[in-house]
Design a protein around this motif. Structure first.
Motif, PDB file in Angstrom:
ATOM      1  N   ASN A   6      47.512 124.324 -32.881  1.00 13.19           N
ATOM      2  CA  ASN A   6      48.268 124.602 -31.661  1.00 13.19           C
ATOM      3  C   ASN A   6      48.073 126.054 -31.252  1.00 13.19           C
ATOM      4  OD1 ASN A   6      50.253 124.839 -29.632  1.00 13.19           O
ATOM      5  ND2 ASN A   6      51.547 123.311 -30.615  1.00 13.19           N
ATOM      6  N   TYR A  26      46.240 121.201 -29.424  1.00 16.84           N
ATOM      7  CA  TYR A  26      47.070 121.563 -28.277  1.00 16.84           C
ATOM      8  C   TYR A  26      46.705 122.971 -27.805  1.00 16.84           C
ATOM      9  CZ  TYR A  26      49.911 117.860 -30.390  1.00 16.84           C
ATOM     10  OH  TYR A  26      50.330 116.697 -30.952  1.00 16.84           O
ATOM     11  N   PHE A  48      49.569 127.143 -36.220  1.00 22.59           N
ATOM     12  CA  PHE A  48      50.195 127.380 -34.921  1.00 22.59           C
ATOM     13  C   PHE A  48      50.115 128.870 -34.600  1.00 22.59           C
ATOM     14  CE2 PHE A  48      54.404 126.587 -32.378  1.00 22.59           C
ATOM     15  CZ  PHE A  48      53.754 126.990 -31.224  1.00 22.59           C
TER      16      PHE A  48
END
Length: 499
Positions: free
Chosen positions: A191, A214, A165
Motif C-alpha cells: 500500500n 493499492y 504500508f
C-alpha cells in the motif's frame, strides 16, 4: 449495568489486557500515565502497553509544556521499557526537532522492534531516512509527515525488509532515481499513499513494483510539471485525487479492479467556469483505456466534462468495460454529462450498480453520508404487476420536458435491459432535468430492483416532489423507491486520526 454499578463491579478493568491496550492506544501517553494511578492492575497495564502516542499539542501539564522537557521525557520513557516490543509508536510535534535527536529517537524505537511508526515533525532541512530504520526487520507500517521538508534516502538503499504500508504526507520528493528505488526495492510493499506531496523538483515519478496492491494520490502540489508512470502487475486499486499531472502512463496493470479518478486543476481555463477540459479528457481516456477489465470505476465531474469534449469532436474510440459491475459518477444533470454517462452505460453491458452524485456543495467521498429520517420504501403499484398496497398519486398537471435528448430509444443499452439492479441519486434538488433522468431510468431499466434518492442538504423537501417521482411509470415490476435525507459525516482534520 445498574446492577453492576450497585455491586461496584468494574467491568472495564476486568477486560483482557490486549483489549485494554487497544483502547489506550488512541490516547496520548500522558493520559495513559494518569490512568496508571487508578489501581495496581491499571499500573501494570500502563507499564506494559506496546502503544506509545506522544502529541505535543496535548501536553497540558506544566512539567512537559517545555519542548526540551517534552523531548527528554519521550526518549527516557521509550528506553525505560526496552524489554517490551512496540506495536505502534506515534510522534506528533509542532516544534522543530533536530536531526540528531530524531535519529536517537528512531534508533530507540527500532531497538524495541517497532511494527508501526508514525512521525509528524519538521526541522527545516532534508530528512534522511536513518539506516537503522531502513534495515529494521520488524517495521511493517511507516507514515511520515515532514511539514513540506525534503525526504532523502541513505546511500546504498536496498529497500525496507518487511514494509507493507508506506504513507507520505507533506513531503517534498526531489530525487527521481532515489524515489523510484523507494518504491521498487521494497519487495513486500502493498500500500502506497502520497498525500499533499510536493513534486515541483521532479519531471518523472516512476512507480515500478511487483508487490503493490493499492496506490493513492491525494491532493499534492506541482503535479502539472511531473509525468507519472505506473507499472504494477499486482495492483488492484488506483485512486487519483490530485492536480492533473503533465502526463500519466500506466501499463502492466493485469490485476486492476478499482479505479477512482478525481482530478482537481484550478489552473486550466475553459467554458463557463474558466477551465479547459481537452487535456483532461485525453488523459482520462488514456488511463481508462489501459484498464478495461476493472469491476469498479469512479469518475469526477471534470473527467466527465473532458471526456464529453473529446467524444463530441469524435477524437476518442469507445472503450468496452465487459467486467464493470459498479459505476460511480459525480456530474451535473446536463447534456454534456448525460451524454458521457449514456456512452459509459452502452459500453458496460454487465453493469449492476450505478451511483450518481449531483450535490454541488457536498464533498465527494465514499461512506461520507449519514442517512436519517428514513422514509419507507414505495413499491411498484399493484397495477404494474406487484401485489403491494396501491399508491394513488395526485394529478400533477403539465408534464415536464427535458431540455436535451437523453437517448435514442431505437438504440439498445444492454445493461439496462438485463443487468442494472441498483441506482442511487445523491444530491436530489427536484429540478426538471433530475426528474427526466429518473423517468429515463424507470422507463428503460427493465430489471431494476432499487432506486435510492438522497436529498441535497440544502434542498427544500416537499410532498409534491415525492409525488412527481412516484407518479413516473416503471417498466420493472419489482423496483422499490427509497427517499433519504442525508448529511455529510464530519471528517477529522487531525492527521494522526487519519493515520
Amino acid at each position: 449495568m445498574e446492577t453492576s454499578t450497585m455491586n461496584e463491579i468494574d467491568r472495564i478493568s476486568s477486560l483482557p489486557v490486549d483489549i485494554l491496550h487497544n483502547i489506550l492506544s488512541n490516547l496520548c501517553i500522558f493520559d495513559v500515565i494518569h490512568m496508571s494511578v487508578l489501581s495496581k492492575r491499571w499500573k501494570y497495564i500502563c507499564t506494559i502497553i506496546p502503544y506509545f502516542r506522544f502529541d505535543s499539542s496535548s501536553c497540558t501539564s506544566l512539567l512537559y509544556s517545555n519542548l526540551e522537557k517534552f523531548k527528554e521525557f519521550m526518549y527516557t520513557f521509550l528506553i525505560s521499557q526496552n524489554t517490551i516490543n512496540l506495536v505502534r509508536y506515534t510522534l506528533s510535534c509542532s516544534d522543530m526537532l533536530e536531526s540528531t535527536y530524531m535519529l536517537r529517537l528512531i534508533h530507540a524505537t527500532t531497538k524495541r522492534n517497532v511494527q508501526q511508526l508514525v512521525l509528524w515533525f519538521w526541522h527545516r532541512e532534508p530528512f534522511v531516512l536513518p539506516h537503522c530504520l531502513v534495515t529494521c526487520e520488524s517495521l511493517q507500517v511507516l507514515k511520515l509527515n515532514l511539514c513540506d521538508d525534503v525526504l532523502k534516502l541513505p546511500n546504498h538503499f536496498d529497500g525496507f525488509r518487511q514494509l507493507k504500508f508506506l504513507h507520505l504526507c507533506s513531503v517534498k520528493l526531489s530525487d527521481e532515481h532515489l524515489t523510484n528505488c523507494l518504491f521498487s526495492k521494497c519487495q513486500l510493499l502493498e500500500n502506497l499513499e502520497l498525500v499533499d506531496c510536493n513534486l515541483k523538483r521532479m519531471k518523472l515519478l516512476y512507480i515500478d513494483s511487483a508487490s503493490l496492491l493499492y496506490i493513492t494520490f491525494l491532493h499534492g502540489d506541482y503535479y502539472d510539471n511531473c509525468e507519472i508512470k505506473i507499472s504494477c502487475p499486482a495492483l488492484k486499486f488506483l485512486k487519483c485525487k490530485c492536480e492533473i499531472p503533465k502526463d500519466i502512463v500506466i501499463k502492466n496493470l493485469f490485476s486492476i479492479e478499482y479505479v477512482d479518478i478525481n482530478f482537481q486543476d484550478n489552473d486550466v481555463k475553459c467554458d463557463d467556469f474558466g477551465f479547459s477540459f481537452e487535456k483532461t479528457g485525453i488523459l482520462v481516456h488514456k488511463m481508462i483505456k489501459e484498464v478495461p477489465s476493472i469491476s469498479v470505476l469512479k469518475l469526477c465531474k471534470v473527467s466527465l466534462k473532458g471526456l464529453y469534449e473529446e467524444i463530441r469532436q469524435v477524437r476518442l474510440s469507445p472503450i468496452c468495460f465487459n467486467k464493470l459491475k459498479s459505476l460511480k459518477l459525480k456530474l451535473g444533470v446536463d447534456e454534456d454529462h448525460m451524454q458521457v454517462m449514456i456512452q459509459l452505460l452502452k459500453y458496460s453491458p454487465n453493469l449492476e450498480v450505478l451511483k450518481l452524485w449531483c450535490d454541488e456543495d457536498g464533498e465527494w467521498r465514499e461512506n461520507s453520508l449519514m442517512y436519517y429520517e428514513w422514509c419507507d420504501f414505495w413499491p411498484a403499484r399493484e397495477d404494474q404487476g406487484r401485489g403491494h398496497e396501491v399508491f394513488h398519486p395526485t394529478p400533477l398537471g403539465k408534464k415536464l420536458h427535458c431540455t436535451y435528448k437523453m437517448h435514442d430509444p431505437e438504440e439498445s443499452i444492454v445493461c439496462l435491459d438485463s443487468h442494472l439492479k441498483s441506482i442511487q441519486l445523491i444530491g436530489f434538488k427536484d429540478e426538471e432535468n433530475e426528474i427526466e433522468l429518473l423517468r429515463f431510468f424507470l422507463k428503460n431499466a427493465r430489471v431494476l430492483e432499487k432506486l435510492t434518492i438522497v436529498w441535497a442538504g440544502y434542498a427544500l423537501k416537499s410532498e409534491e416532489a415525492l409525488k412527481k417521482v412516484l407518479n413516473i411509470p416503471r417498466t420493472s415490476s419489482q423496483v422499490l423507491l427509497a427517499f433519504h435525507d442525508a448529511k455529510l459525516k464530519r471528517k477529522s482534520t487531525n492527521w494522526l486520526d487519519y493515520c
